[in-house]
Design a protein around this motif. Structure first.
Motif, PDB file in Angstrom:
ATOM      1  N   VAL A  33       0.745  -1.170   0.113  1.00 27.96           N
ATOM      2  CA  VAL A  33      -0.010  -0.070  -0.137  1.00 27.96           C
ATOM      3  C   VAL A  33       0.777   1.271   0.121  1.00 27.96           C
ATOM      4  CG1 VAL A  33      -1.878   1.338   1.365  1.00 27.96           C
ATOM      5  CG2 VAL A  33      -1.858  -1.124   1.108  1.00 27.96           C
ATOM      6  N   MET A  34       1.903   1.184   0.998  1.00 24.32           N
ATOM      7  CA  MET A  34       2.845   2.441   1.011  1.00 24.32           C
ATOM      8  C   MET A  34       3.342   2.522  -0.565  1.00 24.32           C
ATOM      9  SD  MET A  34       6.344   2.774   3.301  1.00 24.32           S
ATOM     10  CE  MET A  34       7.282   1.812   1.579  1.00 24.32           C
ATOM     11  N   VAL A  35       4.000   1.487  -1.022  1.00 23.44           N
ATOM     12  CA  VAL A  35       4.640   1.738  -2.435  1.00 23.44           C
ATOM     13  C   VAL A  35       3.438   2.270  -3.542  1.00 23.44           C
ATOM     14  CG1 VAL A  35       5.956   0.572  -4.300  1.00 23.44           C
ATOM     15  CG2 VAL A  35       6.328   0.126  -2.004  1.00 23.44           C
ATOM     16  N   LYS A  36       2.451   1.694  -3.407  1.00 26.66           N
ATOM     17  CA  LYS A  36       1.383   2.104  -4.393  1.00 26.66           C
ATOM     18  C   LYS A  36       0.906   3.684  -4.224  1.00 26.66           C
ATOM     19  CE  LYS A  36      -3.436   1.114  -5.698  1.00 26.66           C
ATOM     20  NZ  LYS A  36      -4.616   0.350  -5.291  1.00 26.66           N
ATOM     21  N   LEU A  37       0.987   4.055  -3.067  1.00 35.00           N
ATOM     22  CA  LEU A  37       0.495   5.483  -2.771  1.00 35.00           C
ATOM     23  C   LEU A  37       1.564   6.537  -2.693  1.00 35.00           C
ATOM     24  CD1 LEU A  37      -2.162   4.625   0.044  1.00 35.00           C
ATOM     25  CD2 LEU A  37      -2.558   5.080  -2.416  1.00 35.00           C
TER      26      LEU A  37
ATOM     27  N   SER B  18      -7.688  -2.803  -6.394  1.00 33.69           N
ATOM     28  CA  SER B  18      -6.723  -2.988  -5.399  1.00 33.69           C
ATOM     29  C   SER B  18      -6.323  -4.525  -5.345  1.00 33.69           C
ATOM     30  CB  SER B  18      -7.758  -2.459  -4.001  1.00 33.69           C
ATOM     31  OG  SER B  18      -8.154  -1.344  -4.158  1.00 33.69           O
ATOM     32  N   SER B  19      -5.505  -4.791  -4.488  1.00 27.70           N
ATOM     33  CA  SER B  19      -4.980  -6.214  -4.337  1.00 27.70           C
ATOM     34  C   SER B  19      -6.058  -6.800  -3.464  1.00 27.70           C
ATOM     35  CB  SER B  19      -3.532  -6.430  -3.717  1.00 27.70           C
ATOM     36  OG  SER B  19      -2.494  -5.620  -4.663  1.00 27.70           O
ATOM     37  N   GLN B  20      -6.446  -6.195  -2.561  1.00 29.05           N
ATOM     38  CA  GLN B  20      -7.575  -6.622  -1.639  1.00 29.05           C
ATOM     39  C   GLN B  20      -8.332  -5.569  -1.160  1.00 29.05           C
ATOM     40  OE1 GLN B  20      -5.432  -8.687   1.724  1.00 29.05           O
ATOM     41  NE2 GLN B  20      -4.260  -6.717   2.180  1.00 29.05           N
TER      42      GLN B  20
ATOM     43  N   ASP C  77      -7.179  -2.975   1.456  1.00 36.08           N
ATOM     44  CA  ASP C  77      -6.021  -1.873   0.686  1.00 36.08           C
ATOM     45  C   ASP C  77      -6.796  -0.533   0.925  1.00 36.08           C
ATOM     46  OD1 ASP C  77      -4.255  -3.733   0.461  1.00 36.08           O
ATOM     47  OD2 ASP C  77      -4.260  -3.643  -1.650  1.00 36.08           O
ATOM     48  N   LEU C  78      -8.294  -0.682   1.037  1.00 39.68           N
ATOM     49  CA  LEU C  78      -8.900   0.716   0.964  1.00 39.68           C
ATOM     50  C   LEU C  78      -8.699   1.463   2.426  1.00 39.68           C
ATOM     51  CD1 LEU C  78     -12.438   0.474  -0.706  1.00 39.68           C
ATOM     52  CD2 LEU C  78     -10.473   2.165  -1.185  1.00 39.68           C
ATOM     53  N   LEU C  79      -8.751   0.562   3.412  1.00 39.90           N
ATOM     54  CA  LEU C  79      -8.539   1.164   4.732  1.00 39.90           C
ATOM     55  C   LEU C  79      -6.979   1.647   5.138  1.00 39.90           C
ATOM     56  CD1 LEU C  79      -9.997  -1.977   6.832  1.00 39.90           C
ATOM     57  CD2 LEU C  79     -11.155   0.083   6.172  1.00 39.90           C
ATOM     58  N   GLY C  80      -6.080   0.699   4.339  1.00 41.56           N
ATOM     59  CA  GLY C  80      -4.595   1.353   4.192  1.00 41.56           C
ATOM     60  C   GLY C  80      -4.541   2.669   3.829  1.00 41.56           C
TER      61      GLY C  80
END
Length: 366
Positions: free
Chosen positions: A138-142, A234-236, A239-242
């Motif tokens: 999530v960090m890398v994606k955002l 999203s992968s799961q 990930d929205l919570l992340g």
């Protein structure tokens, strides 16, 4: 702290080494901030996991703090993360050292000990509760391509951005001046490519293409369609919570206004979901916990619009609490929803019984 525990944390924890950070710099990690002294060289005993480092210089602004900057990093056990202060740009730059240099530095850690601030473990539980859904993916994606979270975006003229989204060199910019200004003659500015946070796109229209009038009316009050589209990318679902936590940290600690707008948009979509909620009840169980920890860190009147006296969260959470009590929702989730509603009413004196203004029927003419 017990000396035995302190020794173990020193040996097993991670280190953030900051070379040449000037005295008087505002420096923070997670939910803590300090003003650096002349001997400060970093932080020791950092627990493995995600952390957010932020800073603001007082160097070139006559005693006034510069805009805040920061970055996320997943620290590994016993990792040594080295950075140095860039005097010209007044920011932290990441340093890369050879294996021999790293080994030499590790052997010298005890000599640096007196210049390293211990990580404040008394706030670790709070930090983890506010970031537990932000995994490395999530960090890398955002995070921006340059890895920096900036409270004031670096803007360039729209005419200097290529169709691919990359910044063009001065020699290659051949766009007429008229295309780089708006109708008032002001330059059209966009964030410099590579500096923007890569948040999920949330369209203002919640209905699918070529929707019928009936479908438009339905999707205007039920965000199930648009939430389903976001989850597909999203992968799961979690990930929205992340992303919700990432946006919250970027706003509260990074002071990024766009992150607050993204947080509000995500909250609106999640709270307005009706049909799809039944398929993602575990997601909503966790969402209530995320909300609980986030709302405990904001002032009671933070979300009140001064002009309209309308509390954004009251209206959106009223919809969520109503949807949680519909048929097909697990009894335990319904109970959690009622308990959370009762808690917010007691803590903030919020009234969830009155119907929000935007609940009026949406009529679409054919």
């Amino acid at each position: 702290m017990d000396q035995g525990l302190a020794k173990k944390l020193f040996e097993e924890g991670a280190f953030l080494i900051l070379v040449d950070m000037p005295k008087g710099t505002e420096f923070g990690m997670d939910w803590n901030s300090w003003i650096t002294g002349p001997k400060f060289k970093g932080v020791k005993m950092i627990p493995p996991g995600l952390h957010f480092i932020f800073y603001s210089s007082n160097g070139k602004h006559g005693g006034h703090s510069s805009p805040r900057s920061g970055f996320f990093h997943f620290f590994k056990q016993r990792e040594i993360f080295i950075s140095h202060w860039d005097v010209n740009n007044e920011e932290i730059q990441f340093s890369h050292k050879s294996v021999d240099e790293m080994n030499s530095l590790r052997e010298n850690l005890k000599n640096l000990d007196k210049n390293l601030a211990p990580y404040p473990y008394d706030t670790l539980e709070k930090w983890v509760s506010l970031t537990d859904w932000i995994n490395n993916d999530v960090m890398v994606k955002l995070q921006p391509e340059n890895g920096k979270i900036q409270s004031v975006p670096e803007l360039i003229s729209e005419s200097n951005v290529s169709p691919s989204g990359r910044e063009m060199s001065e020699e290659s910019v051949k766009v007429p001046r008229s295309s780089a200004v708006d109708e008032d003659g002001l330059p059209i500015l966009k964030p410099k490519p590579g500096t923007e946070i890569k948040f999920s796109m949330i369209p203002k229209q919640w209905y699918p293409p070529n929707a019928t009038p009936h479908e438009i009316s339905k999707h205007s009050v039920d965000s199930s369609y648009i939430l389903g589209q976001i989850i597909k990318n999203s992968s799961q679902p979690e990930d929205l919570l992340g992303e919700l936590q990432f946006a919250f940290v970027c706003f509260v600690l990074g002071q990024v206004l766009d992150a607050f707008e993204q947080w509000k948009s995500l909250v609106n979509v999640l709270c307005s979901c009706d049909d799809l909620l039944k398929e993602h009840q575990k997601l909503y169980e966790s969402l209530l916990t995320v909300f609980y920890h986030q709302l405990n860190e904001i002032p009671k009147d933070f979300f009140v619009d001064v002009v309209s006296s309308n509390n954004f969260l009251v209206s959106t959470l009223t919809i969520l609490f109503s949807n949680l009590q519909t048929e097909g929702i697990d009894a335990s989730l319904q109970k959690r929803g009622k308990q959370f509603q009762k808690y917010l009413t007691k803590k903030f004196k919020w009234n969830f019984k009155s119907e929000p203004d935007d609940w009026a029927p949406v009529v679409v003419e054919i």
